[in-house]
Design an enzyme around this catalytic site. Structure first.
Site, short mmCIF file in Angstrom:
data_model
loop_
_atom_site.label_atom_id
_atom_site.label_comp_id
_atom_site.label_asym_id
_atom_site.label_seq_id
_atom_site.Cartn_x
_atom_site.Cartn_y
_atom_site.Cartn_z
CB CYS A 85 -0.95 -0.18 1.15
SG CYS A 85 -0.76 -1.03 2.72
NE ARG B 47 2.58 -8.85 5.23
CZ ARG B 47 1.09 -8.99 5.19
NH1 ARG B 47 0.46 -9.91 5.96
NH2 ARG B 47 0.75 -8.10 4.24
CD GLN C 152 -0.31 -8.79 0.57
OE1 GLN C 152 0.02 -7.86 0.02
NE2 GLN C 152 -1.21 -8.87 1.47
CG ASP D 118 -2.19 -5.51 -1.90
OD1 ASP D 118 -3.27 -5.37 -1.69
OD2 ASP D 118 -1.23 -5.03 -1.38
CG HIS E 172 -3.97 -0.40 -2.36
ND1 HIS E 172 -3.20 -0.86 -2.88
CD2 HIS E 172 -4.13 -0.46 -1.01
CE1 HIS E 172 -2.41 -1.67 -1.68
NE2 HIS E 172 -3.21 -1.25 -0.64
CE LYS F 118 -8.43 -7.96 9.28
NZ LYS F 118 -7.06 -8.35 9.22
CG HIS G 13 -5.80 -0.94 2.00
ND1 HIS G 13 -4.58 -1.00 2.13
CD2 HIS G 13 -6.31 -0.01 2.63
CE1 HIS G 13 -4.20 0.29 2.66
NE2 HIS G 13 -5.25 0.82 2.91
#
Length: 646
Positions: free
Chosen positions: A335, A364, A382, A384, A386, A466, A512
């Site tokens: 992000c 991570r 991911q 991912d 946005h 979320k 997100h």
């Protein structure tokens, strides 16, 4: 006197104080025999607890779903008593209820092994048969510490010190054995029943801290009935067969090594499967209006301080300091990088919603003991994305994301999906007003869709609430995968804005969104859901053309070429081996289709088609086989088509 209101609205008056046992007996003798606990104003309590003020009370029987947690909790206590009877000198530490069972951690010079479990389980059955009453006692803090210290129970002494000063020290006793516990518990050990089993042994650090002593953890499971236990054990047996780590070896997909703990070494077939997932998602996102981007893997500490990750997520980040004394971090999330892309160039309300997506590799730190194949890794990809939107567009965009996520899961065979709304945690950034707006938008989206959902109070991310999407697989296990988060905070922290219709600068809302979540984890889930027998469009090798005799080698090569021209992933097996051997080998590798050709098939231009796990084969003209497999190999819902080469 106290007035007790029952679930049907009836009221009964008792002399104060009154116990749940007395209330059940006053209602009916049969209820008194079945009662195992009570709810007082919605809170589960021991039957023997005294009620001193007016209250709503519900008597809980053993067939109530709430009783299952008590059965498992008591089974953990009986496990600890059994261990200390059989192995004197063993220290008991903690033994909570977990999903589908319980565990207890023990400190012992010689760790327990699976061979110890049958004897421990038999002693548990002996203890349950004694039918000892389970009673609660309240001790002073000093008495509790002195008692456990005298017994050499140093871990229990430490636990007493962690109990807040305003909480009572409660001890639960069953016969001569006792344990430090908050409760509640069943009235006696016999109420646990016989539907339990010890399942495995593992190592565990005291309080999950790798700097503290290693303990032995014994896991067990328990249910209200034998039928429920048998069904669960059958599921565990099936799960063992579906373990993605074993199937990954058999299918030659991936492996792990200590040189890179928590990171995947993808083999060619596994990488083909991984890239097929990315290709599918790339097509779905393009249809939905997303633009794909890519951001750096390592970025300066200042970026993570602006985003709040350095302050709130630092323990999970891999960091390094360069020779010029700059601190960098491998990105744990995409992000902040997407925020920097958004800020390049002036944005107008006409650009909204702006959707950017990335198959970003994130890193991570997970404790080594938590790593588990593809399902728990330190480095993962991911899907991912946005979405930057106006407040007016927010609910509509949440609905679109929800619909897309559910559609994608259905394409992979997941139709039983539950949604959880995770609200603001205690440790968070942003104002209460922004959290009210964010949580309200997610609630409004779910309510407008009419979908049921549950609340996970306090489980949101530090920057926003979320939605979590939980998939149920083919054998009844739940997996949390996709997420949708509303964030009013990050755009403000980065100074992002767009120009509205009045020419004013306005901070956008940031959504997100991840649908697979971790592609590595989703791959592991898929393998286990399908037991390795992936749909044809997903399979890394979709078909193998195998020969019966070398007379058919040239025809087999021609068939492979034709199938490849239709876009299929196909291999040939021309080895001088018998067909039953080839069938077994390719079945173990979970190849969906085996195409067998011999001298006769070569002359007639036919194919003997055998499906994975099928007992019989079907002989078909080559042209029909080409059309059939090309149609099956088409990814769902993406509009992709296969065209033969000219």
């Amino acid at each position: 006197m106290v007035c007790i209101t029952l679930p049907n609205g009836a009221e009964r008056v008792f002399p104060a104080p009154v116990t749940g046992t007395a209330i059940a007996a006053a209602i009916s003798p049969s209820l008194a025999r079945k009662a195992v606990a009570m709810r007082v104003d919605g809170h589960l309590r021991d039957l023997a607890d005294a009620i001193t003020a007016n209250a709503h009370v519900e008597i809980v029987t053993r067939d109530d779903p709430a009783a299952l947690e008590l059965i498992r909790h008591d089974a953990a206590h009986v496990l600890a008593e059994a261990v200390q009877e059989l192995f004197p000198g063993t220290q008991v530490t903690i033994g909570p209820v977990i999903e589908n069972g319980f565990f207890y951690d023990f400190a012992r010079d010689t760790p327990f092994t699976p061979e110890d479990l049958p004897a421990i389980e038999q002693r548990m059955r002996d203890i349950i048969a004694r039918d000892r009453a389970i009673t609660k006692e309240v001790w002073s803090r000093d008495d509790a510490k002195a008692f456990f210290a005298a017994r050499g129970e140093s871990f229990k002494v430490e636990l007493v010190d962690t109990i807040p000063g305003d909480e009572p020290i409660t001890i639960y006793r069953q016969g001569e054995w006792l344990d430090l516990c908050r409760g509640p518990h069943l009235p006696s050990t016999a109420r646990i029943g016989s539907a339990f089993k010890l399942t495995k042994v593992a190592g565990a650090y005291w309080r999950g801290d790798a700097t503290k002593p290693m303990l032995t953890r014994i896991y067990g499971t328990a249910f209200a009935t034998r039928d429920e236990l048998d069904a669960h054990l059958a599921m565990l047996e099936e799960a063992e067969k579906r373990d993605h780590r074993r199937l990954g070896r058999e299918m030659d997909l991936f492996h792990f090594q200590e040189e890179a703990p928590g990171s995947v070494f993808w083999h060619p077939k596994g990488w083909t499967l991984f890239q097929t997932l990315i290709g599918y998602m790339r097509a779905r996102q393009a249809e939905a209006g997303y633009q794909e981007v890519n951001t750096p893997d390592i970025m300066d500490r200042a970026l993570w301080e602006t985003s709040g990750h350095w302050q709130n997520y630092r323990d999970h980040m891999f960091t390094t300091r360069t020779e010029d004394e700059r601190d960098f971090a491998l990105k744990p999330m995409n992000c902040p990088g997407h925020m920097l892309i958004y800020k390049q160039g002036l944005k107008s309300y006409r650009d909204m919603p702006l959707k950017i997506a990335e198959f970003g590799k994130v890193h991570r730190y997970e404790p080594s003991g938590a790593l588990h194949g593809l399902l728990r890794v330190r480095s993962f990809t991911q899907d991912d994305a946005h979405i930057f939107s106006t407040e007016e567009q927010l609910t509509a965009e949440c609905i679109k994301v929800n619909d897309l996520i559910l559609s994608i899961y259905a394409d992979f065979g997941f139709t039983n999906v539950r949604i959880k709304l995770s609200t603001r945690p205690a440790h968070r950034i942003g104002s209460d007003a922004s959290w009210d707006l964010a949580e309200g938008a997610l609630r409004q989206a779910l309510d407008s869709l009419g979908r049921p959902y549950t609340i996970n109070a306090g489980e949101g991310a530090f920057y926003g609430p979320k939605l979590e999407y939980v998939l149920r697989d083919a054998i009844g296990r739940d997996w949390q995968c996709g997420t949708l988060q509303v964030d009013f905070n990050l755009p403000s922290r980065f100074g992002a804005f767009y120009i509205d219709a009045a020419g004013q600068k306005v901070t956008p809302v940031m959504l997100h969104r991840a649908m697979f979540g971790s592609l590595e984890r989703f791959t592991g889930i898929l393998i286990e859901h399908h037991a390795g027998r992936l749909p044809l469009w997903l399979a890394p090798v979709q078909a193998v053309v195998a020969t019966i005799t070398s007379d058919a080698d040239d025809y087999a090569r021609a068939v492979v070429a034709r199938l490849k021209a239709y876009g299929l992933r196909v291999e040939s097996d021309l080895r001088n081996e018998k067909i039953p051997y080839k069938v077994r080998e390719h079945s173990l590798a979970k190849v969906p289709v085996l195409l067998v050709v011999g001298k006769r098939e070569a002359m007639e231009k036919t194919i003997s088609l055998r499906r994975l796990k099928a007992q019989d084969s079907t002989t078909m003209p080559l042209r029909e086989v080409l059309g059939l497999l090309a149609a099956e190999a088409r990814p769902p819902a993406t509009g992709c088509t296969f065209r033969p080469a000219a």
